[in-house]
Design a protein around this motif. Sequence first.
Motif, short mmCIF file in Angstrom:
data_model
loop_
_atom_site.label_atom_id
_atom_site.label_comp_id
_atom_site.label_asym_id
_atom_site.label_seq_id
_atom_site.Cartn_x
_atom_site.Cartn_y
_atom_site.Cartn_z
N SER A 128 58.16 36.84 40.12
CA SER A 128 57.76 35.49 39.74
C SER A 128 56.49 35.54 38.89
O SER A 128 55.68 36.48 39.02
N PRO A 129 56.28 34.55 38.03
CA PRO A 129 55.05 34.51 37.23
C PRO A 129 53.79 34.58 38.09
O PRO A 129 52.82 35.22 37.72
N MET A 130 53.81 33.92 39.25
CA MET A 130 52.65 33.95 40.13
C MET A 130 52.35 35.36 40.61
O MET A 130 51.19 35.78 40.70
N ALA A 131 53.41 36.11 40.92
CA ALA A 131 53.22 37.49 41.38
C ALA A 131 52.57 38.33 40.29
O ALA A 131 51.67 39.14 40.56
N ILE A 132 53.03 38.17 39.07
CA ILE A 132 52.47 38.94 37.97
C ILE A 132 51.02 38.55 37.71
O ILE A 132 50.16 39.40 37.45
N ILE A 133 50.72 37.26 37.81
CA ILE A 133 49.34 36.79 37.61
C ILE A 133 48.42 37.38 38.67
O ILE A 133 47.34 37.90 38.36
N ILE A 134 48.85 37.32 39.93
CA ILE A 134 48.04 37.86 41.02
C ILE A 134 47.84 39.36 40.84
O ILE A 134 46.74 39.89 41.04
N GLY A 135 48.91 40.06 40.46
CA GLY A 135 48.81 41.50 40.24
C GLY A 135 47.84 41.84 39.14
O GLY A 135 47.04 42.77 39.26
N CYS A 136 47.89 41.08 38.05
CA CYS A 136 46.98 41.32 36.92
C CYS A 136 45.53 41.04 37.31
O CYS A 136 44.60 41.76 36.90
N ILE A 137 45.33 40.00 38.11
CA ILE A 137 43.96 39.70 38.60
C ILE A 137 43.45 40.85 39.46
O ILE A 137 42.29 41.28 39.33
N TRP A 138 44.31 41.38 40.32
CA TRP A 138 43.92 42.49 41.18
C TRP A 138 43.54 43.73 40.34
O TRP A 138 42.55 44.40 40.62
N ILE A 139 44.36 44.02 39.32
CA ILE A 139 44.05 45.15 38.44
C ILE A 139 42.73 44.90 37.71
O ILE A 139 41.92 45.81 37.50
N GLY A 140 42.50 43.64 37.31
CA GLY A 140 41.23 43.29 36.66
C GLY A 140 40.04 43.55 37.56
O GLY A 140 39.01 44.09 37.11
N LEU A 141 40.17 43.21 38.86
CA LEU A 141 39.10 43.50 39.81
C LEU A 141 38.89 45.01 39.94
O LEU A 141 37.76 45.49 40.07
N GLY A 142 40.01 45.75 39.89
CA GLY A 142 39.91 47.20 39.95
C GLY A 142 39.18 47.76 38.74
O GLY A 142 38.40 48.72 38.86
N MET A 143 39.41 47.18 37.58
CA MET A 143 38.71 47.60 36.37
C MET A 143 37.20 47.38 36.51
O MET A 143 36.39 48.23 36.11
N VAL A 144 36.83 46.24 37.07
CA VAL A 144 35.40 45.94 37.27
C VAL A 144 34.77 46.96 38.21
O VAL A 144 33.68 47.49 37.94
N TYR A 145 35.48 47.28 39.30
CA TYR A 145 34.97 48.26 40.25
C TYR A 145 34.89 49.66 39.60
O TYR A 145 33.96 50.42 39.86
N LEU A 146 35.87 49.96 38.76
CA LEU A 146 35.87 51.24 38.06
C LEU A 146 34.67 51.36 37.12
O LEU A 146 34.05 52.43 37.01
N VAL A 147 34.35 50.27 36.43
CA VAL A 147 33.16 50.27 35.55
C VAL A 147 31.91 50.55 36.36
O VAL A 147 31.03 51.31 35.95
N PHE A 148 31.86 49.97 37.57
CA PHE A 148 30.71 50.20 38.44
C PHE A 148 30.64 51.66 38.89
O PHE A 148 29.57 52.28 38.87
N LEU A 149 31.78 52.21 39.30
CA LEU A 149 31.81 53.59 39.78
C LEU A 149 31.44 54.60 38.70
O LEU A 149 30.81 55.62 38.98
N THR A 150 31.84 54.32 37.47
CA THR A 150 31.65 55.28 36.38
C THR A 150 30.43 54.96 35.51
O THR A 150 30.26 55.58 34.46
N LYS A 151 29.61 54.00 35.98
CA LYS A 151 28.42 53.60 35.21
C LYS A 151 28.79 53.22 33.78
O LYS A 151 28.22 53.70 32.80
N GLY A 152 29.80 52.34 33.69
CA GLY A 152 30.23 51.89 32.36
C GLY A 152 31.04 52.93 31.63
O GLY A 152 30.92 53.07 30.40
N PHE A 153 31.88 53.68 32.37
CA PHE A 153 32.75 54.74 31.82
C PHE A 153 31.95 55.90 31.22
O PHE A 153 32.46 56.67 30.41
#
Length: 471
Positions: free
Chosen positions: A405-430
Amino acid sequence: MSAENIKLIPKLSLLSVVVFGLAYMAPGIVMSIFGVISSTSDGSAPTAFALATAAMLLTALSYAKMAKIFPTSGSAYVYARRLLDSRVGFLVGWAILLDYLFLPTVAWLFQSFYLAAQFPAIPVWAWLALNAGLTTIINVTGIVLTDRVNKILTLLVVTLIGIFIAYCLAYLGGNPPASFTEPFWNSATTVSGIAAAAAIAAYAFLGFDAVSTLSEETKDASRNIPRAILLTVLVGGIIFVVVSYIMQLVHPGGDFEEAATAAYAMQVLVGGQFYANIANMLFIVGGFASGLAIQASTSRLLYVMGRDGVLPRRLFGRLNPRTKTPIFNLVLVGAIAALAMNISLELATSCINFGAFLAFATVNLCVIAYFIRSRRQGTKLPVIGYIILPVLGAAVDIYLLTQLSPMAIIIGCIWIGLGMVYLVFLTKGFRREPPEMRLQDQQSERIQAQHPAPGTLSTVPAASQAQPTEI
């Protein structure tokens, strides 16, 4: 001995791991979703399940290859990290985390709803607390007890399915079907209907990949884990096709008063009200095995990510010295069940599917990446097994992802986006790599040296590195 130096102990046999995978998939799910599959396929449920089995086998083959090469806990998270990129591995692990964190909650919530319906004097939240609490206690005690309980409950479910089939066959003896081939293909069957039903049926296979999270607790993991992955899908698929075929004979066509409760109505039809009530209760109890297996695998993924430093190591990367289990992770997963009262099953299920199919597609890509690396090192691997089949598997997984469903894809993309933010933090901005693997045995160190993550250097001289494994 410090908690950080305690290792997972290989105690599980091939049979134990296969039973674990089947419990995770929950064989009884074929009865729960039969009505929906039959309705979508216009009375051709076994064909839809057969197609779904073939499609999932493509990805299972890729998982088996990767599990043989990397016999360590962590599943797709480890494969992507070693063969694609450390950052890609992190995001894959993050996506799987969404899947694994919601799966125990969904399993316990399903049980709690059914128990509350049969025993309305006890509220849903009480059943939820009981299910989550008892599962957590068993898993905390150790993998040996978990294995024993898992086998008993899975045997119970398989026995119940056998009894139901016997009732169906007895019913068919007095009410012979007009055709024995119509369940596979009838006048209303269409290719598009079968494909749509197979996409739904594929959800029944979610969990076969969790077998790979037990690699470090399985004897001869490089041999038994690949076999267990394939056997889980094959045995599960056979159960789904056989049971749905017999159910389709009892109820030809895809028209139901209520597709979601078709199995219960069929139990009443073939065995009577008393049998239906008893069987329904026992299936609920047997379903406890699914929550047990799901929580165990989720805690192992959290443990690997904690051990690597991706998650706080002092909390997630520790094993209890006595039980050799990640107690903090198990308690955390159990506590998350409290959130189940505030979310819908549809929302939780959508989150599960997004993470699972994204991980499936990535594992197929990992096989292709391994093929390319092997060619560069001078080892030729079969194109069919390492290119064509993984491409087909990835295509199936991406198709299933688009069917959410579109909602599932939206939620999944938001979760991946949060993961990207955490990854930037872990890698000191890559500016640096995510925390590296800290595999704890000699075999794992050899694997890491032979297959360093892209962008890192191997510490083993080229002359001493083993050639890529052909499967």
